[in-house]
Motif scaffolding. Structure first.
Motif, mmCIF file in Angstrom:
data_model
loop_
_atom_site.group_PDB
_atom_site.id
_atom_site.type_symbol
_atom_site.label_atom_id
_atom_site.label_comp_id
_atom_site.label_asym_id
_atom_site.label_seq_id
_atom_site.Cartn_x
_atom_site.Cartn_y
_atom_site.Cartn_z
ATOM 1 N N LYS A 51 0.816 -1.219 0.000
ATOM 2 C CA LYS A 51 0.000 0.000 0.000
ATOM 3 C C LYS A 51 0.846 1.263 0.000
ATOM 4 O O LYS A 51 0.327 2.352 -0.220
ATOM 5 N N THR A 64 -0.381 -9.324 -2.164
ATOM 6 C CA THR A 64 -0.513 -8.287 -3.191
ATOM 7 C C THR A 64 -1.563 -7.238 -2.836
ATOM 8 O O THR A 64 -1.600 -6.178 -3.440
ATOM 9 N N SER A 65 -2.416 -7.548 -1.849
ATOM 10 C CA SER A 65 -3.426 -6.541 -1.490
ATOM 11 C C SER A 65 -3.123 -5.869 -0.155
ATOM 12 O O SER A 65 -3.732 -4.870 0.193
ATOM 13 N N GLU A 118 -6.312 -6.049 -11.427
ATOM 14 C CA GLU A 118 -6.430 -5.243 -10.208
ATOM 15 C C GLU A 118 -5.561 -3.988 -10.254
ATOM 16 O O GLU A 118 -5.906 -2.975 -9.668
ATOM 17 N N THR A 119 -4.411 -4.069 -10.897
ATOM 18 C CA THR A 119 -3.440 -2.964 -10.781
ATOM 19 C C THR A 119 -3.135 -2.259 -12.098
ATOM 20 O O THR A 119 -2.468 -1.229 -12.109
ATOM 21 N N ASN A 123 0.254 -0.694 -12.754
ATOM 22 C CA ASN A 123 0.730 0.594 -12.221
ATOM 23 C C ASN A 123 1.579 0.455 -10.966
ATOM 24 O O ASN A 123 2.194 1.420 -10.537
ATOM 25 N N TYR A 124 1.552 -0.731 -10.366
ATOM 26 C CA TYR A 124 2.232 -0.894 -9.080
ATOM 27 C C TYR A 124 3.381 -1.904 -9.198
ATOM 28 O O TYR A 124 3.168 -3.111 -9.067
ATOM 29 N N ALA A 179 3.632 -4.678 -6.545
ATOM 30 C CA ALA A 179 2.708 -5.818 -6.595
ATOM 31 C C ALA A 179 3.227 -6.858 -7.591
ATOM 32 O O ALA A 179 3.200 -8.063 -7.328
ATOM 33 N N GLY A 237 -5.233 4.595 -13.117
ATOM 34 C CA GLY A 237 -5.072 4.428 -11.665
ATOM 35 C C GLY A 237 -6.165 5.062 -10.833
ATOM 36 O O GLY A 237 -6.084 5.088 -9.617
ATOM 37 N N TYR A 272 -0.351 5.501 -6.991
ATOM 38 C CA TYR A 272 1.054 5.161 -7.279
ATOM 39 C C TYR A 272 1.883 6.390 -7.654
ATOM 40 O O TYR A 272 3.105 6.356 -7.621
#
Ligand code: NAD
Length: 739
Positions: A153, A180-181, A254-255, A258-259, A262, A544, A676
């Protein structure tokens, strides 16, 4: 031996109880000193033949919040400094530093003596990784105990063995989901995942932990035993083939990529499970070193950890004013917002008088709290006694006289200047002269409302967002005459209800709504250009943003957008609103009755649950549609983020917001600006002012004046400045230190 942050007491059975209790800190965190002491404690336990094993616990209500991330910031600063001299040496230094905590936990688990972690309260990040390295793990059965590896996070990941131990204990799917969350686990959930051995009554915690050692707990982890088998089977197996390819797709969904942290977690787990444990740790350390150097990690640590904490602690509170201990808060207007404000206030344990025009309306406002807290009780998240306590703190009333004795009154009556004027006068007639009066207006300037007050110094804006119980940000609006005392009281209130305050000078739309309106309006322009609505919404998510601009308009109501546009035209003239956008919204509201989620018809259709919302097919008929292949999705993403970032830059130029931490944190908490990036200003800083101004100029040529870079940015581009250099939030404290 004595330690600053720990005590070590060995009992008659030779079991050492290591209690972590940092002086002068409300919560235990890992610092250089703590790590150094733990290293020595491990040596002490190993060297002392009289010690059979050790239990580690905390002397505070919580176990530990994990690493003090300012330690990582320092590490990165040192890296940047060394890199200028010798890049290879600097990278090696960073790699070694990044592996320090992981090496320590490995030393503990291979020390030859059994260790048990007795988790008595919240146990986060590095502290949970320490627990996972212990041979036994027991948690107290209490609502206060929560466990998580939440690093993702803030743009990093569990780099002290977390990515290797969790998937060697839990099934790989739950392990990936958790890592990952950053998911928070209750003791029961952690036990169900096989991450802890036992959940026991709080008072039996230490005894149970010691009992594990007395009963001969083996000082060897399963993965260090011969013949160890992964809980989900080998990576290259039928089960593995079912898990890994979809795992990549799910993470992408989920991302949107962008992360980087993760993605790195997925790589650590996948690659780590193919090799022996120590090699897995090495893989983790390499990815961790890489991730620490990303722009995303630096930006997220700064905004979502350091700045957020500083703002929560009252970084912008004026000095020299004693803290307010609220005895009673008044709320006028028990409607949608007032009822929500009453709930969060009572939840913080502060008595509330909730006033409306008649008793029935006031009671209805209190009923909202009943429904929210009863729902929590039903879900097992609150106890019936907590509901009773909360409700006993709210006194609904139709009598302004009941406001007497309030330290602060928040007005949330109709958005009408005359109604607000009458409310202020009636309240001030019964309030003591030192009380602060706040308005929750969303559109009327605080300076003009302040004119209704007999003591404008004590008049301020406290602007909540809906739904009040969920939204963490509160804008505190300073009118021209608002004094420091009122600001301090407003901040104390916002902090008491555990929300994050940002200080905003008076302007139309304040900070957040100015940015949000740009976001929505850019989407309206795209629709008018013929961009398919689904592409607009998806581009926003891929950039994002948590909610697409059309969905967001539906949430806040399309007719509200219409009202705001019409009011803007009345106040600033026809030119202030794009006529094509006005026509679009008029068509939606007046011709099609599409008001948003509230009447189940907006840019989306909202069928009865469990069916999901769907974009309204009629949107296609409003404008000739572009073929998807003729739409540049990357440009859509750029437009949606830049249009907000430019507004945030203008707000800084106009001194509406004066501290970049507030603009960044505010943009993430209020409307989820691509976290992010670290927030709307960090987005520009990350790209670099020079390059960003060039992007803005290109977009301006194609799409209009919304993209005109303010003078401030052009100057920053010329000087190579960033927002955090130009508006250095720490300059004052540095000056003080120097003096
Ligand atoms: P609402 O219509 O739901 O509630 C207003 C309440 O004020 C009603 O219960 C009404 O009976 C009461 N009221 C009216 N005149 C009164 C008087 N003289 N004395 C006592 N009570 C009186 O409106 P709302 O959505 O809760 O908005 C309230 C304020 O909050 C407005 O200023 C609005 O701009 C602002 N606001 C709204 C939102 C939002 O999302 N709705 C967000 C932020 C701020």
């Amino acid at each position: 031996m004595t330690y600053t942050n720990f005590t070590v007491e060995t009992d008659a059975d030779g079991i050492a109880l290591v209690t972590w209790n940092m002086p002068d800190r409300s919560m235990n965190v890992f610092t250089e000193e703590v790590m150094g002491e733990l290293d020595k404690i491990i040596d002490q336990v190993v060297a002392d033949a009289g010690i059979k094993g050790a239990v580690i616990t905390s002397g505070k209500e919580t176990f530990s919040g994990g690493a003090d991330l300012t330690m990582l910031q320092k590490m990165l600063k040192l890296y940047a400094k060394e890199k200028a001299k010798d890049a290879d040496k600097a990278a090696k230094l960073l790699f070694d530093n990044a592996g320090r905590m992981g090496a320590l936990w490995r030393k503990l688990e291979t020390s030859g003596k059994p260790w048990v972690s007795a988790i008595n309260g919240t146990c986060m990040g590095g502290a949970f990784e320490l627990s996972l390295a212990c041979h036994g793990r027991v948690a107290a059965d209490s609502d206060k105990v929560k466990m998580a590896l939440p690093e993702v996070k803030v743009g990093i990941f569990p780099g002290a063995g977390g990515t290797q131990r969790v998937p060697r204990l839990a099934d790989p799917q739950s392990a990936l989901q958790m890592l990952t969350s950053g998911q928070t686990l209750t003791p029961q959930k952690a036990k169900g995942m096989n991450l802890i051995h036992a959940v026991v009554e709080p008072k039996k915690l230490i005894e149970t932990a010691k009992g594990m050692i007395r009963n001969g707990l083996k000082p060897v982890q399963p993965w260090d035993e011969k013949g160890f088998k992964l809980p989900g089977g080998p990576v290259y197996s039928a089960a593995g083939a079912n898990l890994w390819p979809p795992a990549i797709a799910i993470l992408r969904r989920e991302t949107y990529g962008n992360y980087p942290a993760a993605t790195a977690i997925l790589k650590c787990v996948y690659e780590g499970l193919l090799v022996p444990f120590d090699t897995g740790l090495r893989i983790e350390q390499r990815y961790f070193t890489e991730i620490m150097q990303t722009r995303e990690a630096a930006a997220m640590i700064r905004s979502l950890f350091v700045s957020l904490q500083e703002l929560n602690k009252g970084a912008r509170r004026p000095e020299g004013i004693t803290d307010t201990k609220f005895k009673k808060i008044g709320i006028i207007g028990a409607g949608f917002m007032g009822a929500g404000i009453a709930y969060v206030t009572a939840k913080a344990g502060i008595p509330v008088v909730l006033v409306d025009r008649d008793q029935e309306a006031a009671d209805k406002g209190k009923a909202h709290s009943d429904s929210l807290i009863s729902d929590q009780v039903k879900k097992g998240r609150a106890k019936p006694e907590e509901r009773d306590k909360l409700l006993s703190l709210i006194t609904p009333s139709a009598d302004y006289a009941d406001l007497a004795g309030c330290d602060l009154v928040v007005e949330a009556v109709f958005e009408d200047s005359e109604v607000k004027k009458a409310t202020t006068e009636k309240a001030e007639a019964v309030l003591k002269s030192s009380s602060v009066f706040a308005s929750n207006t969303s559109t009327i300037p605080i300076t003009s409302l302040g004119k209704n007050s007999a003591r404008p110094k004590n008049f301020i804006g406290i602007h909540f967002f809906s739904p009040v119980d969920k939204m963490m940000l509160v804008e505190i609006i300073m009118g021209k005459k608002t004094g420091d005392k009122a600001l301090a009281v407003a901040m104390d209130f916002v902090r008491a209800i555990k929300k994050t305050p940002i200080v905003v000078n008076d302007t139309r739309g304040f900070y957040v709504n100015r940015c949000v309106l740009r976001y929505m309006s850019e989407a309206f322009k795209m629709l008018i250009e013929g961009v398919p609505a689904a592409m607009i919404e998806n581009a926003a998510k891929a950039a994002g943003m948590p909610v697409g601009p059309l969905a967001l308009t539906d949430e806040t109501a399309v007719d509200l957008a219409q009202k705001i546009m019409k009011q803007t035209i009345r106040d600033l003239g026809e030119k202030a609103v794009d006529p094509r956008q006005m026509a679009l919204i008029n068509t939606m509201v007046d011709s099609h009755g599409r008001l948003g989620r509230k009447n189940t018809k907006g840019f989306y259709d909202y069928p009865a649950k469990p069916a999901k919302k769907k974009l309204w097919p009629g949107l296609k008929d409003l404008y000739p549609q572009k073929a998807p292949e003729n739409v540049d999705v990357e440009e859509l993403k750029l437009r949606l983020l830049s249009v907000i970032a430019l507004e945030a830059a203008r707000v800084m130029e106009e001194c509406i917001v004066t501290d970049p931490r507030e603009a960044d944190v505010g943009s993430i908490l209020a409307f989820g600006f691509a976290p992010y990036t670290g927030g709307a200003l960090s987005y520009i800083d990350g790209i670099g002012a020079k390059k960003f101004v060039k992007i803005a100029k290109d977009l301006q040529k194609k799409y209009g004046a919304e993209f005109k870079a303010p003078k401030l940015l052009i100057d920053m581009a010329e000087k190579g400045d960033t927002f955090y250099q130009r508006f250095d939030p720490y300059a004052k404290s540095e000056e003080k230190k120097a003096a």
